[in-house]
Scaffold this active site. Structure first.
Site, PDB file in Angstrom:
ATOM      1  N   HIS A 149      12.941 -39.759  -3.950  1.00 50.44           N
ATOM      2  CA  HIS A 149      12.235 -39.845  -2.674  1.00 50.44           C
ATOM      3  C   HIS A 149      10.825 -39.261  -2.757  1.00 50.44           C
ATOM      4  O   HIS A 149      10.249 -38.916  -1.730  1.00 50.44           O
ATOM      5  CB  HIS A 149      13.035 -39.153  -1.577  1.00 50.44           C
ATOM      6  CG  HIS A 149      14.352 -39.799  -1.299  1.00 50.44           C
ATOM      7  ND1 HIS A 149      14.470 -41.046  -0.723  1.00 50.44           N
ATOM      8  CD2 HIS A 149      15.630 -39.376  -1.553  1.00 50.44           C
ATOM      9  CE1 HIS A 149      15.743 -41.361  -0.613  1.00 50.44           C
ATOM     10  NE2 HIS A 149      16.474 -40.363  -1.106  1.00 50.44           N
TER      11      HIS A 149
ATOM     12  N   ARG B  24       4.764  -0.869  -6.356  1.00 52.07           N
ATOM     13  CA  ARG B  24       4.629  -1.685  -5.149  1.00 52.07           C
ATOM     14  C   ARG B  24       3.530  -2.745  -5.293  1.00 52.07           C
ATOM     15  O   ARG B  24       3.504  -3.715  -4.541  1.00 52.07           O
ATOM     16  CB  ARG B  24       4.290  -0.796  -3.947  1.00 52.07           C
ATOM     17  CG  ARG B  24       5.453   0.048  -3.453  1.00 52.07           C
ATOM     18  CD  ARG B  24       4.952   1.046  -2.410  1.00 52.07           C
ATOM     19  NE  ARG B  24       6.073   1.673  -1.706  1.00 52.07           N
ATOM     20  CZ  ARG B  24       6.468   1.341  -0.495  1.00 52.07           C
ATOM     21  NH1 ARG B  24       5.866   0.373   0.145  1.00 52.07           N
ATOM     22  NH2 ARG B  24       7.466   1.957   0.089  1.00 52.07           N
TER      23      ARG B  24
ATOM     24  N   GLU C 254      14.804 -20.386  -6.544  1.00 49.96           N
ATOM     25  CA  GLU C 254      14.527 -19.038  -7.041  1.00 49.96           C
ATOM     26  C   GLU C 254      13.947 -19.090  -8.451  1.00 49.96           C
ATOM     27  O   GLU C 254      13.035 -18.330  -8.792  1.00 49.96           O
ATOM     28  CB  GLU C 254      15.805 -18.199  -6.998  1.00 49.96           C
ATOM     29  CG  GLU C 254      15.711 -16.822  -7.649  1.00 49.96           C
ATOM     30  CD  GLU C 254      14.718 -15.887  -6.989  1.00 49.96           C
ATOM     31  OE1 GLU C 254      14.455 -14.823  -7.578  1.00 49.96           O
ATOM     32  OE2 GLU C 254      14.190 -16.198  -5.900  1.00 49.96           O
TER      33      GLU C 254
ATOM     34  N   CYS D 138       0.834  -1.199   0.000  1.00 52.24           N
ATOM     35  CA  CYS D 138       0.000   0.000   0.000  1.00 52.24           C
ATOM     36  C   CYS D 138       0.873   1.255   0.000  1.00 52.24           C
ATOM     37  O   CYS D 138       1.973   1.260   0.564  1.00 52.24           O
ATOM     38  CB  CYS D 138      -0.916   0.014   1.213  1.00 52.24           C
ATOM     39  SG  CYS D 138      -1.944  -1.447   1.382  1.00 52.24           S
TER      40      CYS D 138
ATOM     41  N   LYS E 289       5.103  -5.411  -4.068  1.00 50.52           N
ATOM     42  CA  LYS E 289       6.558  -5.273  -4.107  1.00 50.52           C
ATOM     43  C   LYS E 289       7.176  -5.257  -2.719  1.00 50.52           C
ATOM     44  O   LYS E 289       8.071  -6.031  -2.414  1.00 50.52           O
ATOM     45  CB  LYS E 289       6.933  -3.990  -4.865  1.00 50.52           C
ATOM     46  CG  LYS E 289       8.433  -3.777  -5.009  1.00 50.52           C
ATOM     47  CD  LYS E 289       9.067  -4.869  -5.844  1.00 50.52           C
ATOM     48  CE  LYS E 289      10.561  -4.710  -5.975  1.00 50.52           C
ATOM     49  NZ  LYS E 289      11.159  -5.882  -6.643  1.00 50.52           N
TER      50      LYS E 289
ATOM     51  N   LYS F 217      10.275 -17.592  -9.525  1.00 52.63           N
ATOM     52  CA  LYS F 217      10.075 -16.605 -10.580  1.00 52.63           C
ATOM     53  C   LYS F 217       9.020 -17.078 -11.576  1.00 52.63           C
ATOM     54  O   LYS F 217       8.166 -16.301 -12.016  1.00 52.63           O
ATOM     55  CB  LYS F 217      11.402 -16.335 -11.320  1.00 52.63           C
ATOM     56  CG  LYS F 217      12.358 -15.469 -10.543  1.00 52.63           C
ATOM     57  CD  LYS F 217      11.858 -14.055 -10.456  1.00 52.63           C
ATOM     58  CE  LYS F 217      12.509 -13.300  -9.310  1.00 52.63           C
ATOM     59  NZ  LYS F 217      12.041 -13.688  -7.988  1.00 52.63           N
TER      60      LYS F 217
ATOM     61  N   TRP G 102      -3.445  -2.575  -1.335  1.00 50.24           N
ATOM     62  CA  TRP G 102      -3.285  -4.009  -1.601  1.00 50.24           C
ATOM     63  C   TRP G 102      -4.153  -4.715  -0.580  1.00 50.24           C
ATOM     64  O   TRP G 102      -3.927  -4.617   0.615  1.00 50.24           O
ATOM     65  CB  TRP G 102      -1.818  -4.409  -1.454  1.00 50.24           C
ATOM     66  CG  TRP G 102      -1.521  -5.823  -1.821  1.00 50.24           C
ATOM     67  CD1 TRP G 102      -1.369  -6.335  -3.074  1.00 50.24           C
ATOM     68  CD2 TRP G 102      -1.295  -6.909  -0.909  1.00 50.24           C
ATOM     69  NE1 TRP G 102      -1.071  -7.684  -2.998  1.00 50.24           N
ATOM     70  CE2 TRP G 102      -1.024  -8.065  -1.685  1.00 50.24           C
ATOM     71  CE3 TRP G 102      -1.315  -7.035   0.485  1.00 50.24           C
ATOM     72  CZ2 TRP G 102      -0.761  -9.304  -1.121  1.00 50.24           C
ATOM     73  CZ3 TRP G 102      -1.062  -8.271   1.051  1.00 50.24           C
ATOM     74  CH2 TRP G 102      -0.779  -9.383   0.252  1.00 50.24           C
TER      75      TRP G 102
ATOM     76  N   GLU H 147       5.554 -16.887  -9.952  1.00 49.46           N
ATOM     77  CA  GLU H 147       5.173 -15.510  -9.631  1.00 49.46           C
ATOM     78  C   GLU H 147       4.548 -14.789 -10.816  1.00 49.46           C
ATOM     79  O   GLU H 147       3.555 -14.080 -10.661  1.00 49.46           O
ATOM     80  CB  GLU H 147       6.403 -14.708  -9.181  1.00 49.46           C
ATOM     81  CG  GLU H 147       6.771 -14.832  -7.727  1.00 49.46           C
ATOM     82  CD  GLU H 147       7.944 -13.940  -7.378  1.00 49.46           C
ATOM     83  OE1 GLU H 147       7.821 -13.184  -6.403  1.00 49.46           O
ATOM     84  OE2 GLU H 147       8.976 -13.980  -8.072  1.00 49.46           O
TER      85      GLU H 147
ATOM     86  N   ASN I 163      -1.823   2.127   5.942  1.00 48.93           N
ATOM     87  CA  ASN I 163      -1.043   0.944   5.578  1.00 48.93           C
ATOM     88  C   ASN I 163      -0.888   0.091   6.826  1.00 48.93           C
ATOM     89  O   ASN I 163      -0.639   0.617   7.915  1.00 48.93           O
ATOM     90  CB  ASN I 163       0.356   1.326   5.069  1.00 48.93           C
ATOM     91  CG  ASN I 163       0.327   2.027   3.737  1.00 48.93           C
ATOM     92  OD1 ASN I 163      -0.718   2.130   3.111  1.00 48.93           O
ATOM     93  ND2 ASN I 163       1.479   2.531   3.312  1.00 48.93           N
ATOM     94  N   GLY I 164      -0.953  -1.233   6.665  1.00 52.62           N
ATOM     95  CA  GLY I 164      -0.742  -2.114   7.802  1.00 52.62           C
ATOM     96  C   GLY I 164      -1.980  -2.939   8.118  1.00 52.62           C
ATOM     97  O   GLY I 164      -2.939  -3.005   7.341  1.00 52.62           O
TER      98      GLY I 164
END
Length: 636
Positions: free
Chosen positions: A532, A27, A509, A2, A631, A513, A81, A516, A118-119
């Site tokens: 396994h 963001r 990673e 946010c 972000k 990606k 957000w 995402e 925000n929060g």
């Protein structure tokens, strides 16, 4: 996540508020809005609080603002957000309070209080029930509307005192900005657990969740600390502690911060992610700029002027282990560093997911160096984990961070600030490789302090690091081959990534990606773990990406690859030139330009970034703003 922008001025600040939101778009958000006090402009003496909100992009909000001729010299704005309540206009900020007894139909009429936040407020349900009992009607599902009504309920002619009393009752994390219909030239802000900065101008003042929002408006920035309240009026401002005690200018100094708006220009690239992938040679060169040798002052950060390495040198001599705390991509950089720290520096290293560490019972060691890793330096889970570690008596702290003015840098004893530059794409790329560079330098510094780094070895490592920008440039030249792979991947819904040793975190990673930004389900495993369980998933429709450097585990890895081929799996292999792995049916090979030893992860991750990027492009997703993600994750 946010974003907040606020202003008190004598001019129409709506363009500044909207421009600030545009600077914070990177963001991630799913709704946006702006509220102004129209009476704050001299030509509109009868105006009150009016707002515009949208679930579209900020550009659509701007069109709405212009259509409605929204103007004011005092105002607040927000990008949201979603946490509490779906992405919908009635849940978008700013939130109004019309006072007790107001009917839901009045929701869009001028309000008494307007607030952005925000929060996350953890006791919002308790407060909501109390306010409903007092006659307040809620028009959203958000925790934020609770704060607006709470401020209204406590207002007695002084907005600052109402906000101070309200924040004293909030449990959780927040950064807020508030305006009131009876005070047309005043904005009050507060922060606890979420970032908030004050921008100082000529006869006007601003609030923002990030100095980037104020680029081109003012470069005079005050970073508010935990628990601060700030009172903005025309030509003056006050900062106090949570209990209202004034703070002098020396404790909250004005800093000149050059948040260049040019850093967010897309240029010739299709997306910011593509731009940032190709900026990695420069980002690494800038991060390593001026590096002449491994010296302790590299880690004294920006807050230790004149110490000449004394702080880091003392800490490095006192510690006997390392604890790394991070989330997401930064966590994978920490997992890679564990191999370096134990293999080169010989120091026991533990890597923890920050959001898990703070809630489990652990065994603290006061001789541990706690290392936090964060691109933004404001990641809520990582900050909370850092504070938890400190509360357990682990006072030696160091951060690897890309923002010199962030909370993480201010709260850690030591810091290494990477110079990747502003990263706009939600999926981190250049910040990740810059983190790896910083972590490798930390490894060498700890190895040196423990007598495990010879002069010859130091020289060889530094030579390799200085060559990294050129090596990365050669890897980027592989893009046409990777585009060919992406055409196959775009048709798939699942993928496996394999790696061994210090390349297992790189496989993790790569999988992150891909999921995402392309929304393809992807998982990563140590290649030896295939038998396994994960081998049960392997079919001709499940591509298997393998990171295959020419290291001590290569022959083991080749055996794991044969296990895949024997089950009809299709392999996509990133192989060093001298691995003797050749393309054949069901085996696609891209050869890396050179083997890079311990620094190989910085090179092998780049093709995986490009693979995710071009696969997402082929599938037509919103690469820079993937669904449901943000972000800078500043909520728990």
């Amino acid at each position: 996540m946010c974003g907040i922008v606020g202003a008190v001025s004598t001019r129409n600040i709506v363009p500044i508020l909207v421009q600030g939101l545009q600077r914070l778009e990177y963001r991630g958000y799913d709704s946006c809005g702006v509220a102004v006090h129209e009476a704050s402009l001299g030509e509109m003496p009868a105006g009150g609080l009016h707002r515009a909100r949208s679930t579209a992009r900020v550009a659509e909000l701007l069109a709405q603002v212009n259509h409605e001729h929204l103007q004011g010299a005092t105002g607040i704005a927000h990008t949201r957000w979603a946490t509490h309540g779906a992405p919908a206009v009635h849940n978008a900020h700013p939130h109004f309070s019309h006072g007790p007894g107001a009917a839901p139909a009045q929701a869009e009429r001028p309000g008494r209080v307007a607030l952005v936040h925000n929060g996350i407020i953890e006791n919002h349900e308790e407060l909501r029930a109390e306010l409903q009992a007092r006659g307040y009607v809620f028009s959203s599902q958000t925790d934020t509307e609770v704060i607006a009504h709470l401020v209204d309920s406590l207002y007695d002619g002084d907005l600052f005192q109402a906000v101070r009393a309200a924040t004293a009752r909030l449990h959780g994390a927040f950064a807020i900005a508030v305006i009131h219909k009876d005070e047309p030239h005043r904005v009050v802000g507060a922060r606890a657990g979420s970032p908030l900065v004050l921008g100082v101008g000529e006869g006007e003042h601003f609030l923002a969740s990030d100095a980037m929002a104020l680029a081109g408006v003012t470069d005079q920035i005050v970073y508010l600390e935990e628990g601060d309240l700030v009172d903005l009026q025309l030509g003056r401002y006050w900062i106090t502690t949570a209990d209202g005690q004034p703070l002098d200018a020396g404790s909250r100094p004005v800093r000149t911060v050059h948040a260049h708006s040019g850093a967010v220009e897309l240029g010739p690239y299709r997306h910011y992610m593509q731009k940032e992938i190709f900026e990695q040679p420069r980002a690494i060169a800038d991060t390593l700029h001026g590096l002449q040798g491994i010296v302790p002052e590299l880690f004294d950060g920006v807050g230790q002027p004149g110490q000449q390495g004394a702080a880091a040198w003392r800490v490095f001599k006192e510690i006997d282990s390392v604890l790394i705390l991070a989330c997401g991509t930064s966590y994978y950089s920490g997992c890679t560093a564990k191999y370096w720290l134990e293999g080169i520096a010989g120091i026991p290293t533990q890597v923890e997911v920050a959001s898990e560490y703070r809630y489990r019972t652990s065994v603290p060691n006061p001789r541990t160096l706690v290392v936090t890793i964060s691109q933004s330096g404001e990641t809520a889970d990582t900050l909370a984990a850092l504070r938890h570690a400190q509360s357990l008596g682990m006072r030696h702290t160091l951060t690897i961070c890309n923002v010199a003015t962030s909370a993480m840098v201010r709260e850690c004893e030591l810091a290494y600030v990477t110079r990747a530059g502003v990263e706009i794409g939600v999926a981190s790329t250049k910040a990740f490789t810059a983190q790896l560079a910083g972590l490798f330098l930390l490894t060498l510094a700890l190895a040196q302090s423990r007598g495990r780094l010879t002069e010859e070895a130091e020289g060889n490592y530094l030579k390799a690091m200085r060559h990294l920008p050129a090596a990365l440039q050669a890897v980027l030249a592989l893009e046409p081959q990777i585009i060919s792979w992406s055409e196959d991947f775009a048709k798939k819904e699942n993928a496996l990534f394999l790696g061994r040793g210090l390349h297992y975190p790189i496989a993790l990673e790569g999988a992150l990606k891909l999921k995402e930004i392309s929304y393809i389900h992807a998982e990563a495993y140590p290649a030896g773990e295939l038998k396994h369980g994960p081998l049960a998933l392997v079919t001709s429709s499940m591509p298997v990406v393998t990171v295959a450097p020419n290291d001590a585990l290569l022959e083991k890895l080749k055996s794991n690859m044969e296990e895949v081929r024997a089950r009809g799996g299709v392999l996509y292999v990133l192989a060093d030139a001298d691995t003797h792995i050749d393309s054949s049916e069901g085996l696609h090979v891209i050869r890396m330009p050179e083997h890079y030893g311990a620094l190989s992860p910085l090179l092998h991750v780049v093709p995986l970034q490009l693979l995710a990027y071009h696969t997402a492009c082929a599938r037509g997703t919103d690469v820079d703003k993937p669904r449901n993600l943000a972000k800078s994750v500043t909520v728990e």
